[in-house]
Every structure is written in structure tokens, then in C-alpha cells.
Design a protein around this motif. Structure first.
Motif, PDB file in Angstrom:
ATOM      1  N   GLN A   1      -5.543  -0.501   6.709  1.00  0.00           N
ATOM      2  CA  GLN A   1      -5.483   0.414   5.565  1.00  0.00           C
ATOM      3  C   GLN A   1      -4.559   1.568   5.945  1.00  0.00           C
ATOM      4  O   GLN A   1      -4.613   2.077   7.068  1.00  0.00           O
ATOM      5  CB  GLN A   1      -6.883   0.949   5.249  1.00  0.00           C
ATOM      6  N   ILE A   2      -3.687   1.994   5.019  1.00  0.00           N
ATOM      7  CA  ILE A   2      -2.745   3.073   5.330  1.00  0.00           C
ATOM      8  C   ILE A   2      -3.102   4.347   4.568  1.00  0.00           C
ATOM      9  O   ILE A   2      -3.797   4.313   3.547  1.00  0.00           O
ATOM     10  CB  ILE A   2      -1.288   2.672   5.035  1.00  0.00           C
ATOM     11  N   LYS A   3      -2.609   5.457   5.082  1.00  0.00           N
ATOM     12  CA  LYS A   3      -2.701   6.731   4.376  1.00  0.00           C
ATOM     13  C   LYS A   3      -1.409   7.512   4.605  1.00  0.00           C
ATOM     14  O   LYS A   3      -0.974   7.693   5.746  1.00  0.00           O
ATOM     15  CB  LYS A   3      -3.904   7.556   4.854  1.00  0.00           C
ATOM     16  N   LEU A   4      -0.820   7.965   3.525  1.00  0.00           N
ATOM     17  CA  LEU A   4       0.386   8.789   3.578  1.00  0.00           C
ATOM     18  C   LEU A   4      -0.013  10.218   3.927  1.00  0.00           C
ATOM     19  O   LEU A   4      -0.949  10.767   3.341  1.00  0.00           O
ATOM     20  CB  LEU A   4       1.095   8.741   2.220  1.00  0.00           C
TER      21      LEU A   4
ATOM     22  N   GLN B   1       0.831  -1.213   0.000  1.00  0.00           N
ATOM     23  CA  GLN B   1       0.000   0.000   0.000  1.00  0.00           C
ATOM     24  C   GLN B   1       0.863   1.259   0.000  1.00  0.00           C
ATOM     25  O   GLN B   1       0.565   2.233  -0.694  1.00  0.00           O
ATOM     26  CB  GLN B   1      -0.900   0.020   1.233  1.00  0.00           C
ATOM     27  N   ILE B   2       1.928   1.242   0.812  1.00  0.00           N
ATOM     28  CA  ILE B   2       2.814   2.401   0.905  1.00  0.00           C
ATOM     29  C   ILE B   2       3.461   2.687  -0.446  1.00  0.00           C
ATOM     30  O   ILE B   2       3.485   3.832  -0.913  1.00  0.00           O
ATOM     31  CB  ILE B   2       3.901   2.177   1.979  1.00  0.00           C
TER      32      ILE B   2
ATOM     33  N   LYS C   1       2.453   1.849  -3.414  1.00  0.00           N
ATOM     34  CA  LYS C   1       1.459   2.313  -4.383  1.00  0.00           C
ATOM     35  C   LYS C   1       1.078   3.771  -4.119  1.00  0.00           C
ATOM     36  O   LYS C   1       0.843   4.534  -5.066  1.00  0.00           O
ATOM     37  CB  LYS C   1       0.236   1.413  -4.347  1.00  0.00           C
ATOM     38  N   ALA C   2       1.015   4.158  -2.853  1.00  0.00           N
ATOM     39  CA  ALA C   2       0.709   5.554  -2.518  1.00  0.00           C
ATOM     40  C   ALA C   2       1.823   6.470  -3.005  1.00  0.00           C
ATOM     41  O   ALA C   2       1.568   7.539  -3.581  1.00  0.00           O
ATOM     42  CB  ALA C   2       0.512   5.702  -1.011  1.00  0.00           C
ATOM     43  N   VAL C   3       3.073   6.055  -2.789  1.00  0.00           N
ATOM     44  CA  VAL C   3       4.217   6.851  -3.252  1.00  0.00           C
ATOM     45  C   VAL C   3       4.248   6.896  -4.772  1.00  0.00           C
ATOM     46  O   VAL C   3       4.525   7.946  -5.381  1.00  0.00           O
ATOM     47  CB  VAL C   3       5.529   6.272  -2.692  1.00  0.00           C
ATOM     48  N   GLN C   4       3.952   5.785  -5.398  1.00  0.00           N
ATOM     49  CA  GLN C   4       3.905   5.731  -6.865  1.00  0.00           C
ATOM     50  C   GLN C   4       2.850   6.711  -7.396  1.00  0.00           C
ATOM     51  O   GLN C   4       3.068   7.394  -8.406  1.00  0.00           O
ATOM     52  CB  GLN C   4       3.592   4.310  -7.312  1.00  0.00           C
ATOM     53  N   HIS C   5       1.718   6.791  -6.704  1.00  0.00           N
ATOM     54  CA  HIS C   5       0.671   7.745  -7.086  1.00  0.00           C
ATOM     55  C   HIS C   5       1.198   9.175  -6.985  1.00  0.00           C
ATOM     56  O   HIS C   5       0.948  10.002  -7.883  1.00  0.00           O
ATOM     57  CB  HIS C   5      -0.552   7.564  -6.181  1.00  0.00           C
ATOM     58  N   CYS C   6       1.918   9.472  -5.903  1.00  0.00           N
ATOM     59  CA  CYS C   6       2.496  10.819  -5.752  1.00  0.00           C
ATOM     60  C   CYS C   6       3.404  11.152  -6.931  1.00  0.00           C
ATOM     61  O   CYS C   6       3.318  12.248  -7.513  1.00  0.00           O
ATOM     62  CB  CYS C   6       3.286  10.910  -4.451  1.00  0.00           C
ATOM     63  N   HIS C   7       4.265  10.226  -7.291  1.00  0.00           N
ATOM     64  CA  HIS C   7       5.194  10.465  -8.393  1.00  0.00           C
ATOM     65  C   HIS C   7       4.450  10.626  -9.718  1.00  0.00           C
ATOM     66  O   HIS C   7       4.851  11.430 -10.569  1.00  0.00           O
ATOM     67  CB  HIS C   7       6.211   9.327  -8.487  1.00  0.00           C
ATOM     68  N   SER C   8       3.369   9.881  -9.883  1.00  0.00           N
ATOM     69  CA  SER C   8       2.588  10.008 -11.126  1.00  0.00           C
ATOM     70  C   SER C   8       1.941  11.379 -11.237  1.00  0.00           C
ATOM     71  O   SER C   8       1.617  11.828 -12.337  1.00  0.00           O
ATOM     72  CB  SER C   8       1.515   8.916 -11.201  1.00  0.00           C
TER      73      SER C   8
ATOM     74  N   ILE D   1       9.354  10.078   3.573  1.00  0.00           N
ATOM     75  CA  ILE D   1       8.678   8.800   3.800  1.00  0.00           C
ATOM     76  C   ILE D   1       9.257   8.156   5.048  1.00  0.00           C
ATOM     77  O   ILE D   1      10.460   7.900   5.137  1.00  0.00           O
ATOM     78  CB  ILE D   1       8.862   7.849   2.594  1.00  0.00           C
ATOM     79  N   LYS D   2       8.407   7.898   6.014  1.00  0.00           N
ATOM     80  CA  LYS D   2       8.802   7.238   7.257  1.00  0.00           C
ATOM     81  C   LYS D   2       7.530   6.798   7.982  1.00  0.00           C
ATOM     82  O   LYS D   2       6.437   7.305   7.702  1.00  0.00           O
ATOM     83  CB  LYS D   2       9.624   8.175   8.149  1.00  0.00           C
ATOM     84  N   PRO D   3       7.642   5.858   8.937  1.00  0.00           N
ATOM     85  CA  PRO D   3       6.445   5.359   9.614  1.00  0.00           C
ATOM     86  C   PRO D   3       5.601   6.428  10.288  1.00  0.00           C
ATOM     87  O   PRO D   3       4.372   6.309  10.326  1.00  0.00           O
ATOM     88  CB  PRO D   3       7.020   4.363  10.628  1.00  0.00           C
ATOM     89  N   LYS D   4       6.225   7.481  10.825  1.00  0.00           N
ATOM     90  CA  LYS D   4       5.451   8.532  11.495  1.00  0.00           C
ATOM     91  C   LYS D   4       4.611   9.346  10.520  1.00  0.00           C
ATOM     92  O   LYS D   4       3.697  10.051  10.933  1.00  0.00           O
ATOM     93  CB  LYS D   4       6.380   9.447  12.294  1.00  0.00           C
TER      94      LYS D   4
END
Length: 289
Positions: free
Chosen positions: A179-182, A148-149, A151-158, A166-169
Motif C-alpha cells: 500500500q502506498i501513501k504520497l 495507486q500513485i 489515483k492519489a495524484v488524481q485525488h490531489c488534483h480533484s 512526485i518521485k519515489p522518495k
């Protein structure tokens, strides 16, 4: 889709002189801004089935408020769109990604920026989630979270956005669903192919080239941060305790992991940025497939 709630986070600009003047004026300004938000919040409350909750975070140079930042000062002139807001507008535009915290609105106050975001119910940041567990997370559990993480980062780059922290906090996880959210785009900038000079983010999640004060590229830097994050949620601690350890590239995997999992960690934490995989490579790695 009904909104689970609302978070109101406020970030202010200004330097040491303003901080020395005390927080009373700032708090008065926040109250004024929030009074102007009343009609908006009431409208949101009428359109959601869940209870509406507003959480106000004062984001100063100290680690205070909704998200933790090493330097959360906001530099903007009245009516200009702050960079953090503009980056969130890019990543939150339709079609959205479920792994990104959604921007609902934002406002200029007298001396602060108020950002209204969705509230993820019953969630904690990923570092807290790891600490809450009685035993280490299983590889199966981490695989679902890490996918999930990425894919979320990939979305940002897109969308042309380089998060840079990017870090756990900076990752919320809903306890019941995982479910995660960046979150927290305060260190972010626009993505481009040229190398960056000034580093923004968290040093212990930064690759050797950043720690050595050299120029760095977006994708390899992001992949290194993902590798540190993967290591941390699997092992419960960081691979590097100091910047010196990063430069000298001293780390050991302290948990018995599958060969595929260990391979992915070591690929992401390759010393040379040229040796690190892309986000697409990570998603098709044997451990994630």
C-alpha cells in the motif's frame, strides 16, 4: 479507524543567518513545542490500538529529517496557516484517499511549524523499496503500485492541489501490503489552469519545459514526473542523468518490458506537453486495465 501511529515533523523558517547561529536554540524550541503536545499525544495513544511512535524531523535547507527537500524553508507569520499545511488540509478532508498521508494536527512553535501526521507502519520510501529487492519488480507488482500513485495524484488534483514533486522518495510503501501513501507537500501549490512560472520540485523529475526555464502547466508536468517514476521503479535508475539529457531528450528503456508498458512510459515522457496523456488517460491505458 485506529491510527497506526503518529509522525511529528517540524519545519522551520529563516535563512543562512539563522542556520549560522546553530541548532541549539531550534532544538530548545522544538522541545517546548513537544511539551505542549503531550496531552494531544496521550489522547492519540489512548485512541489507537497500535503503539504510538513520534518521529521528529528537523527540515532545514539540508536534506535532513522525515522527508527530503531541496528547500524546506517555511515562510509564515505567527498564526498564519503555512501553505504546506493548507494543502494537506485540502487533500485530507473527508472523504479521504488511502494513498495520501493524513494530517492529524499542526502547531506554531517559537520559530518552527510542527506537523503531526499518521505514521505508516513498516514502510520505506519507494526508492528504498526498489533497492531492497533482489531482482527487478515485476510488471504486475509495479502495475498495482503505479495505479495507486496515479489515483492519489488524481485525488490531489480533484482537491485543487498541485503536488509538484512526485518521485519515489515522496512515496511511502508498506512492505507487507505494498500500500502506498504520497507524502511531502512542501513544494506544492494550488492547482489552476494558467501556466506556472517558478519551478519547485526535483530537476531530474522535471519535464523539458521546466528545465528550459519556460512556463509549464500542472497536468503535463505531473504526468512527466509520473513517467520518470514509473521508469525508475521498473528499471532501477532514472531515464535522465542530467538536465542536459532532458533538454536533448536522450533516454533509452534499459529493460525488456511489455509493449503496453513501454508505450505508457513513452507517452508520459513525450517531449511536448501537448502529447502527454491526462491522469484519466493513464488510468484507462491498456497496461493498467
Amino acid at each position: 479507524m485506529p491510527l497506526p501511529g503518529v509522525v511529528v515533523a517540524a519545519a522551520r523558517g529563516g535563512g543562512a543567518a539563522e542556520e549560522a547561529a546553530g541548532d541549539s536554540g531550534f532544538e530548545d524550541g522544538i522541545r517546548e513545542v513537544l511539551q505542549n503536545l503531550t496531552s494531544v499525544l496521550k489522547t492519540l495513544e489512548e485512541t489507537t490500538d497500535a503503539p504510538l511512535r513520534a518521529v521528529l524531523g528537523w527540515l532545514t535547507r539540508r536534506d535532513v529529517g522525515f522527508s527530503s527537500k531541496s528547500d524546506a524553508s517555511v515562510q509564515c507569520m505567527p498564526q498564519e496557516i503555512p501553505e504546506e499545511v493548507s494543502l494537506m488540509q485540502l487533500v485530507c478532508a473527508e472523504p479521504t484517499n488511502p494513498g495520501i498521508i493524513q494530517l492529524l494536527d499542526w502547531y506554531h512553535g517559537p520559530r518552527e511549524i510542527v506537523i503531526v501526521m499518521e505514521l505508516m507502519e513498516s514502510s520505506v520510501d519507494l526508492s528504498q523499496f526498489v533497492k531492497m529487492q533482489r531482482s527487478p519488480l515485476s510488471e504486475t507488482q509495479v502495475r498495482n503500485i503505479f495505479r495507486q500513485i496515479v489515483k492519489a495524484v488524481q485525488h490531489c488534483h480533484s482537491r485543487g492541489v498541485f503536488h509538484r514533486d512526485i518521485k519515489p522518495k515522496n512515496i511511502l510503501i508498506q512492505i507487507s501490503t505494498e500500500q502506498i501513501k504520497l507524502i511531502d507537500f512542501g513544494s506544492g501549490t494550488l492547482l489552476h489552469n494558467q501556466e506556472y512560472i517558478r519551478f519547485c520540485g526535483t530537476w531530474l523529475y522535471a519535464p523539458p519545459e521546466c528545465v528550459a526555464r519556460k512556463s509549464y502547466a500542472a497536468v503535463p508536468t505531473t504526468v512527466w514526473s509520473l513517467g520518470v517514476t514509473l521508469y525508475m521503479i521498473l528499471c532501477g535508475h532514472l531515464p535522465f542523468k542530467t538536465s542536459d539529457e532532458i533538454i536533448k531528450y536522450r533516454f533509452n528503456i534499459t529493460r525488456d518490458l511489455s509493449e503496453e508498458c513501454e508505450d505508457l512510459i513513452r507517452q508520459c515522457l513525450s517531449f511536448s506537453p501537448k502529447w502527454r496523456p491526462t491522469l484519466e488517460d493513464i488510468l484507462v491505458h491498456q497496461w493498467l486495465c
